[in-house]
Design a protein around this motif. Structure first.
Motif, mmCIF file in Angstrom:
data_model
loop_
_atom_site.group_PDB
_atom_site.id
_atom_site.type_symbol
_atom_site.label_atom_id
_atom_site.label_comp_id
_atom_site.label_asym_id
_atom_site.label_seq_id
_atom_site.Cartn_x
_atom_site.Cartn_y
_atom_site.Cartn_z
ATOM 1 N N ARG A 16 0.786 -1.106 -0.106
ATOM 2 C CA ARG A 16 0.000 -0.029 0.081
ATOM 3 C C ARG A 16 0.854 1.275 0.066
ATOM 4 O O ARG A 16 0.317 2.366 -0.075
ATOM 5 C CB ARG A 16 -0.798 0.098 1.131
ATOM 6 C CG ARG A 16 -1.770 -1.106 1.410
ATOM 7 C CD ARG A 16 -3.128 -0.973 0.417
ATOM 8 N NE ARG A 16 -3.882 -1.936 0.308
ATOM 9 C CZ ARG A 16 -5.291 -1.970 0.143
ATOM 10 N NH1 ARG A 16 -5.904 -0.851 -0.283
ATOM 11 N NH2 ARG A 16 -5.832 -2.910 0.274
ATOM 12 N N GLN A 19 0.009 3.825 -2.532
ATOM 13 C CA GLN A 19 -1.402 4.587 -2.179
ATOM 14 C C GLN A 19 -1.488 5.309 -1.235
ATOM 15 O O GLN A 19 -2.069 6.674 -1.082
ATOM 16 C CB GLN A 19 -2.168 3.084 -1.970
ATOM 17 C CG GLN A 19 -3.755 3.952 -1.825
ATOM 18 C CD GLN A 19 -4.653 2.774 -1.415
ATOM 19 O OE1 GLN A 19 -4.423 1.497 -1.386
ATOM 20 N NE2 GLN A 19 -5.979 3.167 -0.807
ATOM 21 N N THR A 23 -2.083 9.572 -1.833
ATOM 22 C CA THR A 23 -3.239 10.130 -1.078
ATOM 23 C C THR A 23 -2.937 11.666 -0.457
ATOM 24 O O THR A 23 -3.778 12.409 0.040
ATOM 25 C CB THR A 23 -4.079 9.377 -0.127
ATOM 26 O OG1 THR A 23 -2.849 8.960 0.813
ATOM 27 C CG2 THR A 23 -4.488 8.208 -0.719
ATOM 28 N N TRP A 74 -5.564 5.426 7.846
ATOM 29 C CA TRP A 74 -4.402 4.262 7.718
ATOM 30 C C TRP A 74 -4.591 3.657 9.157
ATOM 31 O O TRP A 74 -4.259 2.487 9.353
ATOM 32 C CB TRP A 74 -3.414 4.755 7.239
ATOM 33 C CG TRP A 74 -3.371 4.936 5.822
ATOM 34 C CD1 TRP A 74 -3.155 6.199 5.198
ATOM 35 C CD2 TRP A 74 -3.463 4.146 4.620
ATOM 36 N NE1 TRP A 74 -3.259 6.106 3.826
ATOM 37 C CE2 TRP A 74 -3.440 4.669 3.641
ATOM 38 C CE3 TRP A 74 -3.595 2.629 4.737
ATOM 39 C CZ2 TRP A 74 -3.538 4.145 2.379
ATOM 40 C CZ3 TRP A 74 -3.590 1.975 3.820
ATOM 41 C CH2 TRP A 74 -3.755 2.682 2.396
ATOM 42 N N PHE A 77 -7.344 1.075 9.073
ATOM 43 C CA PHE A 77 -7.066 0.140 8.201
ATOM 44 C C PHE A 77 -6.369 -1.281 8.699
ATOM 45 O O PHE A 77 -5.713 -1.365 9.687
ATOM 46 C CB PHE A 77 -5.939 0.586 7.151
ATOM 47 C CG PHE A 77 -5.777 -0.266 5.875
ATOM 48 C CD1 PHE A 77 -6.331 -0.253 5.012
ATOM 49 C CD2 PHE A 77 -4.544 -1.134 5.950
ATOM 50 C CE1 PHE A 77 -6.103 -1.081 3.730
ATOM 51 C CE2 PHE A 77 -4.447 -2.019 5.127
ATOM 52 C CZ PHE A 77 -5.082 -2.035 3.759
ATOM 53 N N PRO A 78 -6.817 -2.404 8.313
ATOM 54 C CA PRO A 78 -7.761 -2.834 7.051
ATOM 55 C C PRO A 78 -9.132 -3.167 7.542
ATOM 56 O O PRO A 78 -9.997 -3.111 6.659
ATOM 57 C CB PRO A 78 -7.101 -3.924 6.419
ATOM 58 C CG PRO A 78 -6.595 -4.662 7.620
ATOM 59 C CD PRO A 78 -5.999 -3.753 8.639
ATOM 60 N N GLY A 144 -17.170 2.304 -2.239
ATOM 61 C CA GLY A 144 -15.776 1.665 -2.200
ATOM 62 C C GLY A 144 -15.458 0.346 -1.919
ATOM 63 O O GLY A 144 -16.454 -0.485 -2.100
ATOM 64 N N ASP A 147 -11.710 -2.590 2.210
ATOM 65 C CA ASP A 147 -10.826 -1.799 3.151
ATOM 66 C C ASP A 147 -10.680 -0.301 2.826
ATOM 67 O O ASP A 147 -9.925 0.417 3.557
ATOM 68 C CB ASP A 147 -9.470 -2.542 3.329
ATOM 69 C CG ASP A 147 -8.878 -2.857 1.923
ATOM 70 O OD1 ASP A 147 -8.972 -1.942 0.934
ATOM 71 O OD2 ASP A 147 -8.019 -3.717 1.707
ATOM 72 N N THR A 148 -11.433 0.219 1.697
ATOM 73 C CA THR A 148 -11.110 1.502 1.347
ATOM 74 C C THR A 148 -12.527 2.138 1.345
ATOM 75 O O THR A 148 -13.055 1.692 0.220
ATOM 76 C CB THR A 148 -10.304 1.640 0.140
ATOM 77 O OG1 THR A 148 -8.953 0.977 0.046
ATOM 78 C CG2 THR A 148 -10.045 2.956 -0.356
ATOM 79 N N TRP A 149 -12.522 3.112 2.105
ATOM 80 C CA TRP A 149 -14.268 3.467 2.239
ATOM 81 C C TRP A 149 -14.374 4.766 2.003
ATOM 82 O O TRP A 149 -13.384 5.610 1.608
ATOM 83 C CB TRP A 149 -14.486 3.199 3.754
ATOM 84 C CG TRP A 149 -14.202 1.870 4.242
ATOM 85 C CD1 TRP A 149 -14.182 0.651 3.526
ATOM 86 C CD2 TRP A 149 -13.849 1.384 5.620
ATOM 87 N NE1 TRP A 149 -13.873 -0.254 4.273
ATOM 88 C CE2 TRP A 149 -13.563 0.005 5.519
ATOM 89 C CE3 TRP A 149 -13.838 2.089 6.870
ATOM 90 C CZ2 TRP A 149 -13.199 -0.722 6.570
ATOM 91 C CZ3 TRP A 149 -13.326 1.327 7.986
ATOM 92 C CH2 TRP A 149 -13.104 0.081 7.948
ATOM 93 N N ASP A 152 -12.020 7.699 2.448
ATOM 94 C CA ASP A 152 -10.592 7.434 1.957
ATOM 95 C C ASP A 152 -10.404 7.730 0.601
ATOM 96 O O ASP A 152 -9.477 7.801 0.001
ATOM 97 C CB ASP A 152 -10.235 5.869 2.282
ATOM 98 C CG ASP A 152 -10.280 5.455 3.583
ATOM 99 O OD1 ASP A 152 -9.846 6.313 4.631
ATOM 100 O OD2 ASP A 152 -10.890 4.237 3.861
ATOM 101 N N LEU A 153 -11.804 7.970 -0.062
ATOM 102 C CA LEU A 153 -11.966 8.211 -1.482
ATOM 103 C C LEU A 153 -11.855 9.771 -1.639
ATOM 104 O O LEU A 153 -12.221 10.069 -2.870
ATOM 105 C CB LEU A 153 -13.039 7.587 -2.246
ATOM 106 C CG LEU A 153 -13.270 5.920 -2.000
ATOM 107 C CD1 LEU A 153 -14.236 5.391 -2.383
ATOM 108 C CD2 LEU A 153 -11.713 5.361 -2.860
#
Length: 356
Positions: A16, A19, A23, A74, A77-78, A144, A147-149, A152-153
């Motif tokens: 990750r 990523q 971000t 983070w 996460f996850p 999403g 694990d990416t909600w 997070d987007l």
């Protein structure tokens, strides 16, 4: 209660790191956290949630709310496998709302009561509205992955709202984030239908659905069923993945948590439940709304079949991008303009009205 499992945090960093940088986290701070973390679950020095939360609290203390939200993101996460992870999610949302005045678009947070398997469930959504948006514009709903909600987007959501001049409504798919119901094919799809109905009332009645990763399963489903007016499937699990659930980098256990297991299930138990996500019955029909299906050719989680199976369908555009992995993230500088252009042509082109 959710469950924990053996996780090598450095393996997660390996998967990750790019990523995390993309971000917006400063590389120096990211590298310092990476060096400090020695274990996944302890809420103590060296633990994942502890070290990420300490970084986030430092950002918050100086008013750097966007960075604090990223770092708390983070930290949780996850998956929300303990109270410390849940606290990190609550802190992320708090910092996100504090950062909202700087988003450059109108923002509101709302909790909807939507139907779910004979009852109702609370579905928190984030709504982004460009300044001066006319009332008669389409709406794009976005979900999403496991694990990416929605929080997070953020960058993608704002870019969609600004680039398309539409209202964007972001939500967590069933079993993830702030959802309080487990990940199931039918229950999650029912929530999407309820959200779509609400979204129709926000603009001109036209609704597009963008789904990312596991969220791509639900956008593939809503698009194939003709329940939305346009569907974008980015790295979606459709058919082959239902027969072979993703297993790398702890994804089996992330999915197991999302499905509501309270102890670590055998791989066969997850596979048995996952088989119900097979969209072959809808693929065999000809009901679909216009669809855009995109993924990376080297995706280790989703077989190429789940993208290529859409080739030749009516009103469907398919892109399988070489030299890229899950959701083609390494080529997002090409993927996002592709999605933006397709949605603009599809939503703003001549049409008699929404597909109901």
């Amino acid at each position: 209660m959710p469950y924990q499992w053996d996780v090598d945090p450095q393996e997660l960093f390996g998967e990750r790191y790019a990523q995390m940088v993309v971000t917006g986290l400063p590389a120096a701070d990211l590298d310092a956290v990476r060096a400090a973390i020695t274990a996944m679950w302890p809420d103590a020095p060296g633990g994942w949630v502890y070290e990420w939360s300490r970084l986030a609290a430092g950002y918050a203390a100086v008013g750097a709310h966007p960075l604090a939200s990223l770092a708390y993101g983070w930290a949780k996460f996850p998956t929300l496998a303990d109270t410390a992870k849940c606290a990190a999610l609550a802190n992320q949302i708090e910092q996100y709302e504090l950062a909202a005045p700087g988003f450059g678009v109108g923002f509101r947070r709302e909790v909807l009561a939507l139907s779910h398997q004979g009852a109702t469930t609370a579905v928190p959504v984030h709504v982004f509205t460009p300044s001066g948006l006319p009332a008669d514009r389409p709406v794009v709903i976005v979900g999403g992955g496991v694990d990416t909600w929605k929080t997070d987007l953020h960058s993608l959501l704002v870019a969609l709202a600004v680039g398309l001049r539409v209202r964007v409504v972001a939500f967590d798919i069933a079993g993830t984030g702030e959802s309080s119901v487990p990940l199931t094919p039918d229950g999650g799809a029912e929530i999407v239908r309820g959200l779509t109905a609400r979204a129709r009332a926000l603009g001109n009645g036209v609704v597009a659905h963008l789904g990312i990763s596991m969220g791509g399963y639900y956008s593939a489903r809503s698009g194939l069923a003709g329940e939305v007016d346009a569907a974008v499937v980015l790295g979606g699990l459709v058919e082959a993945a239902a027969a072979r659930p993703p297993s790398r980098f702890g994804v089996t256990d992330i999915i197991g948590n999302a499905m509501g297991f309270d102890r670590r299930p055998a791989a066969a138990e997850v596979a048995e439940r996952f088989a119900a996500f097979d969209l072959r019955p809808l693929l065999d029909q000809d009901l679909n709304a216009p669809m855009l299906v995109v993924n990376g050719a080297d995706d280790i989680h989703v077989p190429q079949h789940d993208t290529l199976v859409f080739r030749g369908r009516r009103d469907t555009e398919v892109h399988l991008l070489a030299d890229s992995g899950h959701c083609a993230l390494s080529r997002m500088d090409e993927v996002f303009p592709l999605i933006l252009d397709w949605l603009r042509r599809t939503l703003d082109g001549p049409a008699e009205g929404p597909t109901r």
